[in-house]
Motif scaffolding. Structure first.
Motif, short mmCIF file in Angstrom:
data_model
loop_
_atom_site.label_atom_id
_atom_site.label_comp_id
_atom_site.label_asym_id
_atom_site.label_seq_id
_atom_site.Cartn_x
_atom_site.Cartn_y
_atom_site.Cartn_z
N ALA A 181 0.80 -1.22 0.00
CA ALA A 181 0.00 0.00 0.00
C ALA A 181 0.83 1.27 0.00
O ALA A 181 0.32 2.36 -0.31
CB ALA A 181 -0.94 0.01 1.21
N ALA A 182 2.11 1.15 0.31
CA ALA A 182 2.97 2.34 0.30
C ALA A 182 3.01 2.98 -1.09
O ALA A 182 3.31 4.18 -1.22
CB ALA A 182 4.38 1.97 0.74
N ALA A 183 2.66 2.23 -2.12
CA ALA A 183 2.66 2.77 -3.48
C ALA A 183 1.49 3.71 -3.72
O ALA A 183 1.57 4.56 -4.61
CB ALA A 183 2.62 1.62 -4.49
N TRP A 184 0.40 3.58 -2.93
CA TRP A 184 -0.78 4.38 -3.24
C TRP A 184 -1.44 5.04 -2.04
O TRP A 184 -2.16 6.03 -2.19
CB TRP A 184 -1.83 3.53 -3.96
CG TRP A 184 -2.28 2.29 -3.23
CD1 TRP A 184 -1.82 1.02 -3.43
CD2 TRP A 184 -3.25 2.21 -2.18
NE1 TRP A 184 -2.45 0.14 -2.58
CE2 TRP A 184 -3.34 0.84 -1.81
CE3 TRP A 184 -4.07 3.13 -1.54
CZ2 TRP A 184 -4.20 0.40 -0.80
CZ3 TRP A 184 -4.92 2.69 -0.53
CH2 TRP A 184 -4.98 1.34 -0.17
N ALA A 185 -1.22 4.54 -0.85
CA ALA A 185 -1.92 5.09 0.33
C ALA A 185 -1.16 6.28 0.91
O ALA A 185 0.04 6.45 0.70
CB ALA A 185 -2.09 4.00 1.38
N ASP A 186 -1.89 7.08 1.68
CA ASP A 186 -1.30 8.23 2.37
C ASP A 186 -0.93 7.90 3.80
O ASP A 186 -0.37 8.75 4.50
CB ASP A 186 -2.28 9.41 2.35
CG ASP A 186 -2.63 9.83 0.93
OD1 ASP A 186 -1.69 10.15 0.18
OD2 ASP A 186 -3.82 9.82 0.57
N ALA A 224 6.61 1.57 12.94
CA ALA A 224 7.95 1.65 12.33
C ALA A 224 7.95 1.02 10.94
O ALA A 224 8.57 1.56 10.01
CB ALA A 224 8.97 0.94 13.23
N LEU A 225 7.27 -0.10 10.78
CA LEU A 225 7.19 -0.76 9.48
C LEU A 225 6.52 0.15 8.46
O LEU A 225 6.97 0.25 7.30
CB LEU A 225 6.41 -2.07 9.60
CG LEU A 225 6.09 -2.78 8.28
CD1 LEU A 225 7.36 -3.20 7.57
CD2 LEU A 225 5.20 -3.99 8.55
N THR A 226 5.46 0.83 8.88
CA THR A 226 4.76 1.74 7.96
C THR A 226 5.68 2.85 7.49
O THR A 226 5.79 3.13 6.28
CB THR A 226 3.52 2.33 8.66
OG1 THR A 226 2.65 1.27 9.06
CG2 THR A 226 2.77 3.28 7.75
N ARG A 227 6.35 3.48 8.40
CA ARG A 227 7.23 4.59 8.02
C ARG A 227 8.40 4.11 7.16
O ARG A 227 8.81 4.79 6.21
CB ARG A 227 7.72 5.31 9.29
CG ARG A 227 6.59 6.02 10.03
CD ARG A 227 7.08 6.90 11.17
NE ARG A 227 6.00 7.75 11.66
CZ ARG A 227 5.28 7.52 12.76
NH1 ARG A 227 5.56 6.46 13.52
NH2 ARG A 227 4.30 8.32 13.12
N GLU A 228 8.92 2.94 7.47
CA GLU A 228 10.00 2.37 6.66
C GLU A 228 9.52 2.07 5.24
O GLU A 228 10.22 2.37 4.26
CB GLU A 228 10.50 1.08 7.30
CG GLU A 228 11.57 0.35 6.50
CD GLU A 228 11.90 -1.01 7.07
OE1 GLU A 228 12.64 -1.76 6.41
OE2 GLU A 228 11.39 -1.34 8.16
N ALA A 229 8.32 1.49 5.12
CA ALA A 229 7.79 1.15 3.80
C ALA A 229 7.58 2.40 2.95
O ALA A 229 7.87 2.40 1.75
CB ALA A 229 6.48 0.38 3.95
N TRP A 230 7.09 3.47 3.57
CA TRP A 230 6.87 4.71 2.81
C TRP A 230 8.20 5.32 2.39
O TRP A 230 8.31 5.84 1.27
CB TRP A 230 6.05 5.68 3.66
CG TRP A 230 4.58 5.69 3.34
CD1 TRP A 230 3.88 6.71 2.78
CD2 TRP A 230 3.63 4.62 3.55
NE1 TRP A 230 2.55 6.36 2.65
CE2 TRP A 230 2.38 5.08 3.10
CE3 TRP A 230 3.71 3.33 4.07
CZ2 TRP A 230 1.23 4.29 3.15
CZ3 TRP A 230 2.58 2.56 4.14
CH2 TRP A 230 1.36 3.03 3.67
N ARG A 231 9.21 5.27 3.25
CA ARG A 231 10.53 5.79 2.87
C ARG A 231 11.09 5.00 1.70
O ARG A 231 11.62 5.57 0.74
CB ARG A 231 11.49 5.73 4.06
CG ARG A 231 11.28 6.80 5.10
CD ARG A 231 12.48 6.91 6.04
NE ARG A 231 12.73 5.65 6.73
CZ ARG A 231 12.19 5.30 7.90
NH1 ARG A 231 11.34 6.14 8.50
NH2 ARG A 231 12.49 4.16 8.47
N GLU A 232 11.00 3.68 1.76
CA GLU A 232 11.53 2.84 0.70
C GLU A 232 10.81 3.07 -0.63
O GLU A 232 11.41 2.92 -1.70
CB GLU A 232 11.43 1.37 1.10
CG GLU A 232 12.37 0.97 2.23
CD GLU A 232 12.19 -0.48 2.64
OE1 GLU A 232 11.23 -1.12 2.16
OE2 GLU A 232 13.02 -0.96 3.45
#
Length: 297
Positions: free
Chosen positions: A171-176, A195-203
């Motif tokens: 979901a990091a590709a499309w979610a806010d 932490a996983l959410t923030r890491e996925a969005w950074r990546e």
């Protein structure tokens, strides 16, 4: 950290008074709450979510309206995009849309939806279709594009409703951001998901995500009645799960205690870096909204 309140849409006595939802919505809007939340089920006696969105927009003028969550595979994507854009218009741009795959096959069957679409990819495909509608693209052979255009450029804020690592990363590709849920208020687990959410969005090269979580609550004055209230709620809400398993979950699920104890829990979640917590009631009395408002002032 912001604190939102969920409407009691899953309570068995919700329809005992026809104005329950309106009284809740107005109380939340008039209080210190950041958002008014409500989720979707199909094979259940809760109100239809998109209809409720229009009513909530009319009943409120300040709080953000948050769907926690809508399952896009239960709806044709273009009409769903139109309905959500209308909700964004009616609320003056106050809409946040939580989206999830959903865990109940019976909801897919009730909506005559294809169970083969009950996937992360199926959700992402519908998000892409809705984004095209909100961008004003012509998604059909028609004189004009499907409107109305949402107030928020590009459409309402989209949060992914999940705790699963695979779904979060996809979901990091499309979610806010994240529309999370904590079953047992385990701080270590919440910290891990945040932490996983923030890491996925950074990546994914995305802007910093909005990280929210939610949990059930019941209030008492130390007499133990709150835990039984959560138990009753989960027996009703989790009707697709064997009762023995629900009973095990209910023993530790959510928060059961006094308002002062709840304030301590909220402070701990804030320390973990949540942007917002959304409380989920396990009874339909609007007195809970007023009783907890003092904690947030």
């Amino acid at each position: 950290m912001d604190v939102g309140m969920t409407l009691p849409v899953m309570e068995p006595d919700l329809w005992a008074a026809e104005d329950t939802l309106e009284r809740w919505a107005r109380a939340v809007d008039e209080g210190p709450w950041s958002s008014l939340c409500f989720g979707e089920r199909m094979a259940f006696d809760n109100p239809e979510t998109l209809t409720l969105l229009g009513a909530a927009a009319a009943w409120t003028s300040r709080v953000r309206l948050v769907t926690t969550v809508v399952v896009p595979q239960l709806h044709p994507p273009v009409p769903l995009a139109k309905a959500l854009a209308t909700g964004d218009r009616l609320s003056g741009g106050r809409l946040t849309v939580g989206l999830g795959v959903g865990g109940r096959d019976e909801d897919y069957r009730a909506a005559d939806a294809d169970l083969a679409t009950k996937t992360i990819a199926g959700m992402a495909e519908r998000v892409a279709a809705m984004r095209r509608v909100w961008a004003g693209e012509r998604v059909a052979d028609a004189v004009r594009p499907v409107g109305p255009p949402p107030v928020q450029p590009g459409g309402p804020e989209l949060l992914v409703g999940t705790l699963g690592p695979r779904t979060i990363r996809a979901a990091a590709a499309w979610a806010d951001g994240l529309a999370g849920m904590s079953l047992d208020l385990d701080p270590a687990e919440m910290a891990k998901v945040f932490a996983l959410t923030r890491e996925a969005w950074r990546e994914a090269g995305r802007p910093e995500p909005r990280v929210t979580t939610s949990f059930w609550f019941a209030l008492d004055d130390g007499d133990g009645s709150a835990r039984e209230q959560i138990h009753r709620h989960l027996r009703h809400y989790m009707n697709w799960i064997p009762a023995d398993f629900v009973d095990l979950v209910a023993a530790t699920a959510g928060f059961a205690g006094t308002p002062a104890q709840l304030r301590e829990v909220l402070d701990r979640v804030a320390d973990l870096g949540a942007d917002e917590v959304q409380l989920i009631p396990t009874a339909s009395s609007v007195d809970q909204v007023h009783r907890l408002a003092d904690l947030l002032v």
